[in-house]
Design a protein around this motif. Structure first.
Motif, PDB file in Angstrom:
ATOM      1  N   ILE B 198      89.840  18.865  34.619  1.00  0.00           N
ATOM      2  CA  ILE B 198      89.103  20.529  34.896  1.00  0.00           C
ATOM      3  C   ILE B 198      87.758  20.312  33.722  1.00  0.00           C
ATOM      4  O   ILE B 198      88.215  20.209  32.639  1.00  0.00           O
ATOM      5  CB  ILE B 198      90.159  21.310  34.645  1.00  0.00           C
ATOM      6  CG1 ILE B 198      91.197  21.187  35.714  1.00  0.00           C
ATOM      7  CG2 ILE B 198      89.278  22.681  34.613  1.00  0.00           C
ATOM      8  CD1 ILE B 198      92.291  22.344  35.148  1.00  0.00           C
ATOM      9  N   GLY B 199      86.785  20.515  34.242  1.00  0.00           N
ATOM     10  CA  GLY B 199      85.470  20.896  33.307  1.00  0.00           C
ATOM     11  C   GLY B 199      84.336  21.440  33.980  1.00  0.00           C
ATOM     12  O   GLY B 199      84.482  21.849  35.099  1.00  0.00           O
ATOM     13  N   ASP B 200      83.393  21.831  33.131  1.00  0.00           N
ATOM     14  CA  ASP B 200      82.328  22.489  33.365  1.00  0.00           C
ATOM     15  C   ASP B 200      81.183  21.699  33.792  1.00  0.00           C
ATOM     16  O   ASP B 200      79.992  22.424  34.231  1.00  0.00           O
ATOM     17  CB  ASP B 200      81.825  23.606  32.450  1.00  0.00           C
ATOM     18  CG  ASP B 200      81.575  22.908  31.078  1.00  0.00           C
ATOM     19  OD1 ASP B 200      81.964  21.752  30.584  1.00  0.00           O
ATOM     20  OD2 ASP B 200      80.492  23.482  30.642  1.00  0.00           O
ATOM     21  N   ASP B 201      81.202  20.473  33.454  1.00  0.00           N
ATOM     22  CA  ASP B 201      79.837  19.623  33.809  1.00  0.00           C
ATOM     23  C   ASP B 201      80.050  18.863  35.090  1.00  0.00           C
ATOM     24  O   ASP B 201      81.034  17.961  35.283  1.00  0.00           O
ATOM     25  CB  ASP B 201      79.889  18.628  32.746  1.00  0.00           C
ATOM     26  CG  ASP B 201      78.511  17.645  32.718  1.00  0.00           C
ATOM     27  OD1 ASP B 201      78.172  17.187  33.737  1.00  0.00           O
ATOM     28  OD2 ASP B 201      77.899  17.610  31.715  1.00  0.00           O
ATOM     29  N   ILE B 202      79.210  19.214  36.178  1.00  0.00           N
ATOM     30  CA  ILE B 202      79.623  18.514  37.295  1.00  0.00           C
ATOM     31  C   ILE B 202      79.480  17.113  37.412  1.00  0.00           C
ATOM     32  O   ILE B 202      80.089  16.483  38.158  1.00  0.00           O
ATOM     33  CB  ILE B 202      78.579  19.215  38.220  1.00  0.00           C
ATOM     34  CG1 ILE B 202      78.729  18.990  39.943  1.00  0.00           C
ATOM     35  CG2 ILE B 202      77.040  18.949  38.187  1.00  0.00           C
ATOM     36  CD1 ILE B 202      80.031  19.465  40.393  1.00  0.00           C
ATOM     37  N   GLU B 203      78.712  16.649  36.517  1.00  0.00           N
ATOM     38  CA  GLU B 203      78.546  15.151  36.577  1.00  0.00           C
ATOM     39  C   GLU B 203      79.383  14.237  35.505  1.00  0.00           C
ATOM     40  O   GLU B 203      80.311  13.535  36.316  1.00  0.00           O
ATOM     41  CB  GLU B 203      77.211  14.757  35.970  1.00  0.00           C
ATOM     42  CG  GLU B 203      76.019  15.296  37.168  1.00  0.00           C
ATOM     43  CD  GLU B 203      74.666  15.023  36.279  1.00  0.00           C
ATOM     44  OE1 GLU B 203      74.224  15.338  35.094  1.00  0.00           O
ATOM     45  OE2 GLU B 203      73.798  14.316  37.186  1.00  0.00           O
ATOM     46  N   SER B 204      79.337  14.593  34.363  1.00  0.00           N
ATOM     47  CA  SER B 204      80.364  13.888  33.473  1.00  0.00           C
ATOM     48  C   SER B 204      81.683  14.176  33.518  1.00  0.00           C
ATOM     49  O   SER B 204      82.678  13.266  33.813  1.00  0.00           O
ATOM     50  CB  SER B 204      80.102  14.411  32.150  1.00  0.00           C
ATOM     51  OG  SER B 204      78.805  13.520  31.635  1.00  0.00           O
ATOM     52  N   ASP B 205      82.348  15.448  34.059  1.00  0.00           N
ATOM     53  CA  ASP B 205      83.490  15.884  34.247  1.00  0.00           C
ATOM     54  C   ASP B 205      84.145  15.901  35.829  1.00  0.00           C
ATOM     55  O   ASP B 205      85.049  14.908  35.815  1.00  0.00           O
ATOM     56  CB  ASP B 205      83.751  17.434  33.914  1.00  0.00           C
ATOM     57  CG  ASP B 205      83.556  17.534  32.269  1.00  0.00           C
ATOM     58  OD1 ASP B 205      83.877  16.638  31.748  1.00  0.00           O
ATOM     59  OD2 ASP B 205      83.315  18.772  32.408  1.00  0.00           O
ATOM     60  N   VAL B 206      83.358  16.390  36.763  1.00  0.00           N
ATOM     61  CA  VAL B 206      83.811  16.277  38.010  1.00  0.00           C
ATOM     62  C   VAL B 206      83.505  15.096  39.011  1.00  0.00           C
ATOM     63  O   VAL B 206      84.309  14.427  39.599  1.00  0.00           O
ATOM     64  CB  VAL B 206      83.471  17.699  38.771  1.00  0.00           C
ATOM     65  CG1 VAL B 206      83.727  17.510  40.101  1.00  0.00           C
ATOM     66  CG2 VAL B 206      83.920  18.842  38.068  1.00  0.00           C
ATOM     67  N   GLY B 213      88.761   8.221  40.550  1.00  0.00           N
ATOM     68  CA  GLY B 213      90.109   8.164  41.300  1.00  0.00           C
ATOM     69  C   GLY B 213      90.780   9.457  41.201  1.00  0.00           C
ATOM     70  O   GLY B 213      91.698   9.770  41.648  1.00  0.00           O
ATOM     71  N   LEU B 214      90.356  10.412  40.059  1.00  0.00           N
ATOM     72  CA  LEU B 214      91.157  11.549  39.940  1.00  0.00           C
ATOM     73  C   LEU B 214      90.499  12.586  40.745  1.00  0.00           C
ATOM     74  O   LEU B 214      89.782  12.515  41.430  1.00  0.00           O
ATOM     75  CB  LEU B 214      90.967  12.119  38.534  1.00  0.00           C
ATOM     76  CG  LEU B 214      91.416  10.841  37.351  1.00  0.00           C
ATOM     77  CD1 LEU B 214      90.585   9.716  36.834  1.00  0.00           C
ATOM     78  CD2 LEU B 214      91.705  12.010  36.097  1.00  0.00           C
ATOM     79  N   HIS B 215      91.471  13.677  40.958  1.00  0.00           N
ATOM     80  CA  HIS B 215      91.152  15.128  41.310  1.00  0.00           C
ATOM     81  C   HIS B 215      90.168  15.520  40.495  1.00  0.00           C
ATOM     82  O   HIS B 215      90.572  15.568  39.125  1.00  0.00           O
ATOM     83  CB  HIS B 215      92.272  15.748  41.880  1.00  0.00           C
ATOM     84  CG  HIS B 215      93.146  15.008  42.814  1.00  0.00           C
ATOM     85  ND1 HIS B 215      92.897  15.050  43.986  1.00  0.00           N
ATOM     86  CD2 HIS B 215      94.258  14.342  42.640  1.00  0.00           C
ATOM     87  CE1 HIS B 215      93.837  14.474  45.022  1.00  0.00           C
ATOM     88  NE2 HIS B 215      94.553  13.963  43.960  1.00  0.00           N
ATOM     89  N   GLY B 216      89.118  16.288  40.949  1.00  0.00           N
ATOM     90  CA  GLY B 216      88.421  17.171  39.847  1.00  0.00           C
ATOM     91  C   GLY B 216      88.135  18.606  40.289  1.00  0.00           C
ATOM     92  O   GLY B 216      88.102  18.969  41.486  1.00  0.00           O
ATOM     93  N   CYS B 217      88.203  19.443  39.439  1.00  0.00           N
ATOM     94  CA  CYS B 217      87.903  20.637  39.358  1.00  0.00           C
ATOM     95  C   CYS B 217      86.810  21.423  38.625  1.00  0.00           C
ATOM     96  O   CYS B 217      86.667  21.031  37.252  1.00  0.00           O
ATOM     97  CB  CYS B 217      89.171  21.581  39.072  1.00  0.00           C
ATOM     98  SG  CYS B 217      89.168  23.192  39.307  1.00  0.00           S
ATOM     99  N   LEU B 218      85.930  22.017  39.282  1.00  0.00           N
ATOM    100  CA  LEU B 218      84.852  22.481  38.419  1.00  0.00           C
ATOM    101  C   LEU B 218      85.063  24.048  38.060  1.00  0.00           C
ATOM    102  O   LEU B 218      85.557  24.746  38.819  1.00  0.00           O
ATOM    103  CB  LEU B 218      83.545  22.770  39.200  1.00  0.00           C
ATOM    104  CG  LEU B 218      82.316  23.029  38.548  1.00  0.00           C
ATOM    105  CD1 LEU B 218      81.820  22.053  37.573  1.00  0.00           C
ATOM    106  CD2 LEU B 218      81.162  23.128  39.670  1.00  0.00           C
ATOM    107  N   ALA B 230      77.725  21.923  44.687  1.00  0.00           N
ATOM    108  CA  ALA B 230      77.127  21.485  45.864  1.00  0.00           C
ATOM    109  C   ALA B 230      77.093  19.995  45.846  1.00  0.00           C
ATOM    110  O   ALA B 230      77.120  19.043  46.679  1.00  0.00           O
ATOM    111  CB  ALA B 230      75.852  21.925  46.653  1.00  0.00           C
ATOM    112  N   GLN B 231      77.241  19.310  44.293  1.00  0.00           N
ATOM    113  CA  GLN B 231      76.889  18.011  44.229  1.00  0.00           C
ATOM    114  C   GLN B 231      78.268  17.282  44.263  1.00  0.00           C
ATOM    115  O   GLN B 231      78.372  15.995  44.326  1.00  0.00           O
ATOM    116  CB  GLN B 231      76.467  17.728  42.690  1.00  0.00           C
ATOM    117  CG  GLN B 231      75.217  18.357  42.586  1.00  0.00           C
ATOM    118  CD  GLN B 231      74.832  18.049  41.034  1.00  0.00           C
ATOM    119  OE1 GLN B 231      74.703  17.082  40.593  1.00  0.00           O
ATOM    120  NE2 GLN B 231      74.131  19.300  40.584  1.00  0.00           N
TER     121      GLN B 231
END
Lengths: 249, 249
Positions: B198-206, B213-218, B230-231
């Motif tokens: 879970i993070g606020d940085d669309i690139e580095s975190d999500v 291979g992880l799930h990502g949450c913005l 959208a990215q």
């Protein structure tokens, strides 16, 4: 044989404060043969007047109007688009841009080789203007240049930094922009395929010229590093300007 | 439901010096549910000890070993490869790297968020080491972060500047490097597809997490800018950490 010749300056005509061996004679030979000639440079640490003064002091017989520089192309662009630039440029160049006002607020970011002014605060100011929608205008994207034996960072790395930070793409007003080469060709009244560009920068001078339709010649002086020529297979190659002029002009 | 959770810190747990609304409770809930947890951060303006001190001061119940930081991954890499780093890092971080000697001569360039130390002289020193063959090691390539309402330049733009200047590619030790995420997963003893980042940085975190291979949450706090999601079409989205934990954990 070309119908017109374009020459880079730093690393081709001189290195630091001295003319390169044979270069003064080579330019004199081009002039006496009547070649339409432009010295095309991305140098943004010096005004055109100062470049002319230094070249004259080294013995070069050049008219000021034969110098076609990236700062000159930048000024023309800013004026014709009525832009108010935030200028991240060298202190030596300030007087050439001093009359272009930032008021009421800058709406363009102009990058030259600002040297020590490339610091966090100046770059962050530029970054915020880019986020607000100002275009990023670069005099060049050269990676480095050579000064007193050392490679020094040019404007290019800082242009790339700002492009990446703000997610934008710079418009390059100097080499290797095809429009820049075309501007010089227009003044000379020749077409691209009639002209030869001679320089020490494989990207800005040689590949740039080739992409604009000119012939390109790489000289092994200035910032040249062994193997550079592999990047531009179709380019001519010469040890220095003297050899380039002897063989190709 | 994930088997383990990775959280970014700045912009997710706190903004500037204040915890974000609901985030302290959300972390407490994750801890009480027994989720294997790591706080994964590229922050290189603070030592891990200082991050822990600040989080504790805000009411977060976190063990120091639950903080998995890019500087920590960098130290591990430097030690295991026996490198002598030239460190272009923030003064706050100096003590964590002080025992890694540059003598007899640095053979690696380490870039963190050096803030005002990103100046022409420091960057040129790094550039010359890169030309001499030193690898370029980056704690992150984040474009910017948010501090006191303003977006500030992070290390990424300066990493790109050096890559361009020297014609090299940086090795990233922090997010979004898959190896960094894997390092945190290894400590937790779970596989990538079992974990949620879970993070606020669309690139580095999500996007980084997804590529590893992880799930990502913005989350739409911190440096989030409208439309970022959208990215990463496959990512989960939540208004803030509280909502993310309520909905997805």
């Amino acid at each position: 044989m070309p119908q017109a010749v374009l020459l880079d300056i730093s690393g081709v005509l001189y290195q630091d404060t001295s003319p390169l061996p044979g270069s003064v004679d080579a330019v004199a030979r081009l002039q006496s043969k009547g070649y339409p000639l432009r010295l095309v440079t991305n140098t943004s640490r010096l005004t055109t007047a100062e470049i002319h003064r230094q070249l004259s002091g080294m013995g070069y017989l050049i008219a000021p109007e034969q110098i076609y520089s990236a700062p000159r192309a930048m000024r023309h662009y800013l004026e014709s688009h009525r832009l108010r630039p935030y200028c991240l440029i060298h202190r030596n160049l300030e007087e050439e841009f001093a009359d272009l006002l930032e008021e009421p607020a800058p709406n363009a970011v102009v990058i030259g080789d600002a040297a020590e002014r490339f610091d966090y605060l100046h770059l962050e100011r530029a970054f915020h203007l880019l986020l607000a929608g100002a275009p990023l205008l670069a005099m060049g994207v050269n990676r480095y240049f050579k000064l007193e034996g050392a490679l020094r960072l040019d404007a290019g790395p800082f242009v790339r930094a700002l492009e990446y930070a703000a997610g934008v793409q710079a418009k390059v007003l100097g080499k290797p922009s095809p429009a820049f080469f075309q501007g010089a060709l227009d003044e000379l009244g020749v077409s691209a395929e009639q002209a030869l560009m001679i320089g020490d920068d494989i990207e800005s001078d040689v590949l740039g010229a080739q992409r604009a339709g000119l012939h390109g010649c790489l000289v092994q002086t200035g910032k040249y590093r062994a193997g550079d020529e592999a990047q531009a297979p179709g380019a001519l190659l010469a040890r220095d300007l003297a050899e380039a002029v002897r063989r190709y002009c």
